[in-house]
Design a protein around this motif. Structure first.
Motif, PDB file in Angstrom:
ATOM      1  N   VAL A  71      42.665  45.644  29.366  1.00 23.46           N
ATOM      2  CA  VAL A  71      41.826  45.677  30.569  1.00 23.46           C
ATOM      3  C   VAL A  71      42.640  45.236  31.803  1.00 23.46           C
ATOM      4  CG1 VAL A  71      39.655  44.812  31.596  1.00 23.46           C
ATOM      5  CG2 VAL A  71      39.776  45.270  29.151  1.00 23.46           C
TER       6      VAL A  71
ATOM      7  N   LYS B  32      43.477  40.626  37.743  1.00 21.87           N
ATOM      8  CA  LYS B  32      44.218  41.323  36.700  1.00 21.87           C
ATOM      9  C   LYS B  32      45.723  41.232  36.948  1.00 21.87           C
ATOM     10  CE  LYS B  32      40.404  44.385  35.583  1.00 21.87           C
ATOM     11  NZ  LYS B  32      39.956  45.755  35.269  1.00 21.87           N
TER      12      LYS B  32
ATOM     13  N   GLU C 266      32.076  49.630  30.350  1.00 21.27           N
ATOM     14  CA  GLU C 266      32.217  48.817  31.559  1.00 21.27           C
ATOM     15  C   GLU C 266      31.420  47.510  31.443  1.00 21.27           C
ATOM     16  OE1 GLU C 266      31.127  50.743  35.184  1.00 21.27           O
ATOM     17  OE2 GLU C 266      31.821  49.060  36.411  1.00 21.27           O
TER      18      GLU C 266
ATOM     19  N   GLU D 121      33.777  44.403  31.517  1.00 21.36           N
ATOM     20  CA  GLU D 121      33.865  43.857  32.875  1.00 21.36           C
ATOM     21  C   GLU D 121      32.617  43.078  33.280  1.00 21.36           C
ATOM     22  OE1 GLU D 121      36.673  44.412  34.677  1.00 21.36           O
ATOM     23  OE2 GLU D 121      37.529  46.299  33.973  1.00 21.36           O
TER      24      GLU D 121
ATOM     25  N   ASP E 177      37.822  41.003  25.226  1.00 22.04           N
ATOM     26  CA  ASP E 177      37.516  42.163  26.076  1.00 22.04           C
ATOM     27  C   ASP E 177      36.407  43.050  25.512  1.00 22.04           C
ATOM     28  OD1 ASP E 177      39.197  43.042  24.031  1.00 22.04           O
ATOM     29  OD2 ASP E 177      40.888  43.479  25.349  1.00 22.04           O
TER      30      ASP E 177
END
Lengths: 166, 166
Positions: free
Chosen positions: A120, A149, B20, B24, B100
């Motif tokens: 990611v 990131k 996503e 995220e 993640d």
């Protein structure tokens, strides 16, 4: 036929004969699960941070030991995965440890390039935390532990499919 | 009905709707595998040492979040396992992180009592290392990294069955 630089997995991995041998012995006798995999936790050798939790099949563990670079089995892509082959973020193994019942591996690594290990773009795959116990203001809410990131995944991986599966 | 101290697992765990959201987002949406388990790596919050690699089912993850003490699913005994219930070596969770794709958990813990986490008696379950790359004098040989045991398993566990399976 075996030799020092490239032993076969039969030469490298001993059969599992007794609990005493597995727990107290000096032979590597890994246990692969019903999928043929052994879990592997990978930490940054310098900071101790957990970078990722992956899986290895016999070949991945063998290649990691032989080359000193981390190899995993990609469950989403179903291929042997030389970490960093695409991104350049190769993991050089400083130490490989095995646990008591030999069904888990711990790699302490130095990461090349930006030092990131997460597809990611973050340094560690574990970039979010969950509050526990009395600290839960909002149960199940995730808080980010890395502010930004380390690399741009779009630039590094192009249009390769995302390995995350729902 | 949910409340802050004891949310149901439905309230605590969000459904997995998109890559996503999972990668995220700020919702805990863990992925349990075909066995109903999620892998969990546990490190010592002070030293950073990897203590163990275990597994959690929904209930174990829920109880860990609610109580702030590590709970696992024992694959060998097939029971919910409040770590330290027998030995006293309870693991107090300082931080819980998720990775993640949300199929792995990292616990940073403080261990009660002697500080050990391994049923064989060592501090860490990862008390043996394997030489890699050019360092392999004898491929597949294990070297001990802890000189002596922290506790006597026979005294602590009595005649309880050994959890290691061949």
């Amino acid at each position: 036929m075996t030799n020092r630089t490239s032993p076969s997995s039969e030469a490298l991995f001993a059969p599992r004969l007794s609990i005493e041998q597995v727990e107290e012995g000096d032979q590597l006798a890994p246990k692969f699960d019903e999928r043929g995999l052994i879990a592997c936790v990978t930490t940054d050798a310098a900071s101790g941070e957990v970078l990722m939790l992956g899986y290895m099949n016999r070949e991945a563990l063998q290649k990691t030991i032989q080359t000193g670079e981390a190899h995993y089995w990609s469950r989403s892509r179903q291929v042997l995965w030389h970490k960093g082959a695409t991104s350049g973020l190769v993991q050089a193994v400083e130490e490989l440890r095995i646990d008591d019942d030999q069904d888990a591996v711990w790699l302490r690594v130095r990461v090349a390039g930006s030092g990131a290990s997460c597809h990611v773009g973050y340094r560690s795959c574990f970039y979010r935390r969950v509050a526990v116990g009395a600290g839960q203001a909002q149960p199940g809410a995730l808080m980010f532990t890395e502010a930004e990131k380390t690399f741009d995944p779009g630039r590094v991986y192009g249009d390769a499919p995302n390995p995350t599966l729902l």
